[in-house]
Design an enzyme around this catalytic site. Sequence first.
Site, short mmCIF file in Angstrom:
data_model
loop_
_atom_site.label_atom_id
_atom_site.label_comp_id
_atom_site.label_asym_id
_atom_site.label_seq_id
_atom_site.Cartn_x
_atom_site.Cartn_y
_atom_site.Cartn_z
N GLU A 91 1.09 50.27 13.82
CA GLU A 91 0.81 51.52 14.13
C GLU A 91 -0.22 51.79 14.48
O GLU A 91 -1.41 51.96 13.26
CB GLU A 91 1.25 52.14 12.91
CG GLU A 91 1.46 53.31 13.09
CD GLU A 91 1.59 54.24 11.74
OE1 GLU A 91 2.22 55.03 11.29
OE2 GLU A 91 0.97 53.84 10.74
N TRP A 117 3.55 42.96 -27.93
CA TRP A 117 2.57 43.51 -26.37
C TRP A 117 0.77 43.58 -27.72
O TRP A 117 0.03 44.18 -27.71
CB TRP A 117 2.68 45.10 -26.71
CG TRP A 117 4.16 45.25 -25.64
CD1 TRP A 117 5.43 45.77 -26.32
CD2 TRP A 117 3.90 45.28 -24.40
NE1 TRP A 117 6.27 45.50 -25.41
CE2 TRP A 117 5.35 44.81 -24.30
CE3 TRP A 117 2.91 44.82 -23.02
CZ2 TRP A 117 5.92 44.96 -22.77
CZ3 TRP A 117 3.62 44.61 -21.89
CH2 TRP A 117 4.58 45.22 -22.23
N GLY A 126 -13.18 31.71 -10.09
CA GLY A 126 -12.34 33.10 -10.92
C GLY A 126 -11.58 33.30 -11.27
O GLY A 126 -10.34 34.16 -11.83
N ASP A 174 1.25 49.60 8.71
CA ASP A 174 1.11 50.86 8.88
C ASP A 174 -0.17 51.31 8.70
O ASP A 174 -0.75 50.11 8.28
CB ASP A 174 1.86 51.47 6.77
CG ASP A 174 2.01 52.39 7.52
OD1 ASP A 174 2.14 53.36 7.97
OD2 ASP A 174 0.92 52.81 6.69
N LYS A 222 2.80 42.03 -19.43
CA LYS A 222 1.26 42.41 -18.43
C LYS A 222 0.17 41.73 -19.06
O LYS A 222 0.11 40.71 -19.56
CB LYS A 222 0.53 44.39 -18.87
CG LYS A 222 1.34 45.02 -18.13
CD LYS A 222 1.55 46.69 -18.53
CE LYS A 222 1.91 47.28 -18.00
NZ LYS A 222 1.47 48.79 -18.29
N ALA A 237 -9.57 36.69 -11.64
CA ALA A 237 -10.70 38.00 -12.16
C ALA A 237 -11.80 37.71 -12.52
O ALA A 237 -11.89 37.14 -13.64
CB ALA A 237 -9.33 38.20 -13.13
N PRO A 238 -13.14 37.57 -11.41
CA PRO A 238 -14.17 36.95 -11.20
C PRO A 238 -14.51 37.96 -12.36
O PRO A 238 -15.67 36.88 -13.17
CB PRO A 238 -14.13 36.85 -10.05
CG PRO A 238 -13.84 37.62 -9.37
CD PRO A 238 -12.49 37.91 -10.20
N GLU A 246 -11.50 35.79 -0.51
CA GLU A 246 -10.43 36.02 -1.48
C GLU A 246 -9.50 37.24 -0.55
O GLU A 246 -8.11 37.00 -1.58
CB GLU A 246 -10.75 36.19 -3.08
CG GLU A 246 -11.49 35.25 -2.98
CD GLU A 246 -13.34 35.34 -2.54
OE1 GLU A 246 -14.24 33.89 -3.08
OE2 GLU A 246 -13.76 36.41 -2.02
N VAL A 247 -9.50 38.64 -0.58
CA VAL A 247 -8.74 39.56 -0.21
C VAL A 247 -7.66 38.98 0.92
O VAL A 247 -6.99 38.82 1.12
CB VAL A 247 -10.14 40.49 0.03
CG1 VAL A 247 -9.13 42.08 0.26
CG2 VAL A 247 -10.45 40.83 -0.82
#
Length: 662
Positions: A375, A74, A89, A321, A107, A59-60, A297-298
Amino acid sequence: MNDPYLSPYLPAIRRRLEQIRTMEQRLTEGRIRLADFASGHEYYGLHREGDDWIFREWAPNATALFLIGDFNEWRERQEFSLQRIGERGDWEVRLSNRMLRSGQLYKLLVRWPGGEGERIPAYARRAVQDDYTKLFTAQVWEPEHPYPWRHPLFRRPAEAPRIYEAHIGMSQEEEKVGTYAEFRERVLPRVADAGYNTLQLMAIQEHPYYGSLGYHVSSFFAASSRFGTPEELKELVDAAHEMGIAVIMDLIHSHAARNEEEGISRFDGTLYQYFHEGPRGDHAAWDSRCFDYGKPEVVHFLLSNCRFWLDEYHFDGFRFDGVTSMLYLDHGLGKAFCGYEDYFNANVDEDALTYLALANRVIHIVRPDAITIAEDVSGMPGLATPPEEGGFGFDYRLAMGVPDYWIRLLKEIPDEHWPMGHLYHELTNRRADEKTINYAESHDQAIVGDKTIIFRLIDAGMYTHMNVFEPNLLVDRGIALHKMIRLITLATAGNGYLNFMGNEFGHPEWIDFPREGNNWSYHYARRQWHLRDDANLRYRFLAEFDKAMMHLADQHDLLNSPGPHLILENQEHLLLGFHRAGLVFLFCFHPHQSFTSYPVDLLPGKYRLILDSDAPEFGGHGRLEPGQVYFTTSRPQPGGPTGHYASLYLPTRSALVLRRMD
């Protein structure tokens, strides 16, 4: 060498291949294999390290991260605060064994300049829906014992894929969401009995909206919990392997759900962490986000996702897909691809092409026997060509033009005017250097707003005239053409065949998932198997014919054989014939005229009838003697060698398959 029309684009092809090599070098730095690089799921997310837990996230743009859950009411607590590590990051927190236990919900609370939000970790392996808020939340999942794989060394059969496309949730007769366990117990045996060797599962990656059919993915590493536990999915895959059936899954890397609290959009406060910035990051037609495939990174995230499903769940491959949407900046929407220039202009996202090539490389390093299917409706050259031949490495591409053509014929042209030559051309029009999978219809043709083939043929008669006790001309026509359409699609298929769950027996009606517009009903989000099993209904005839088709393809290695080779085309009589794999396929589409003593050119010898769509066991009229043998006769050819033919009876609206006898 395979296609001279590509010669003008050789510089572009070379540039693309170089871009693939450059990106691989950039990712691995020449120190590790690409498949080893694709292991982000073993570093990020929640893991055991000795007796303790370790959690990491990328999470940069974040300024602070906290694990929150029912273990700390929480609320942010210092002992659950992540610390930033390194320069790229990454964040990390180590927790003692007593601080977390299996089944607890959690979370991330992410803070960034000017804001904060709760997020499901990007690499979460399980997410469950809260009954009260209806939102998804990550769940600690640590079974007491790892799943004991019974067939850990299963390898996909070498035969061509005969694919049964299925959706776990809508696979049951009851008006509810089906489960992995129910599918294993009730549907998987049907798939095996029907003769399919590959099971393709839709909607496996977690998705908040059930009605999206699994195409709006929020948690890429989590198997959908609405169908059961991870162990139950593994047991399903294992059971399929025991039956000799390979299992592949729809892999959604073409886009992601727009959801922020439940997905990875705006994960660290920026819209561009995983996706393109600005309008390019939004897929307006699909209401979703578009990945930035040029960002290392992606690519790491997505390549790791490919490997994860192979390693963790023993899947045997993927149907990628929405590949067309990935390949073009305009997503190929409403576009007719008319010339090669469309594949090499500025509209092509070459970063996406690079990613797809690297994904195929990772998958085939990890599992050399795995299959990948693209596809793509655009016909991008090289997509399903091996990398050593300059391609991008998919094993197969879907022949998406075939179902489109069948729909066009059924909607626009009465069958007494179907163009035989054009039909044969459309069924066989494919690149010689790429393997294709044919299908007459998939789930796409069964969704509300469209119609299945059987519904287009019989329509309202499906509700009143499918019993075996009363003759009905409309139903007779529909059943006859349904069998012919599916057989000719299989027999002309490039290298594989696909059928959607239930379509093999002409499942009536459409697919409509629970939504406000239908009062949240499950009535159309199920499969009515009792129709196929009822001896008083005609659905069983279609199922038995489909089973005979699969047996034929298996016994004669049809889909691995070259061809087909045309031997008969007669538009006046609506006849088509071709040979393939030592078999002769003959189709009489004429609506009311049968032909006696019709001469068909064949190699000399004798031929036995091995499949007849008009047989009584397939709901036909039984106008031919089962197992009938035909002998060829010679006839002189003016100015050429002697020819041979057989005189055949070709009944109206029927298909015959003959085998040449030694």
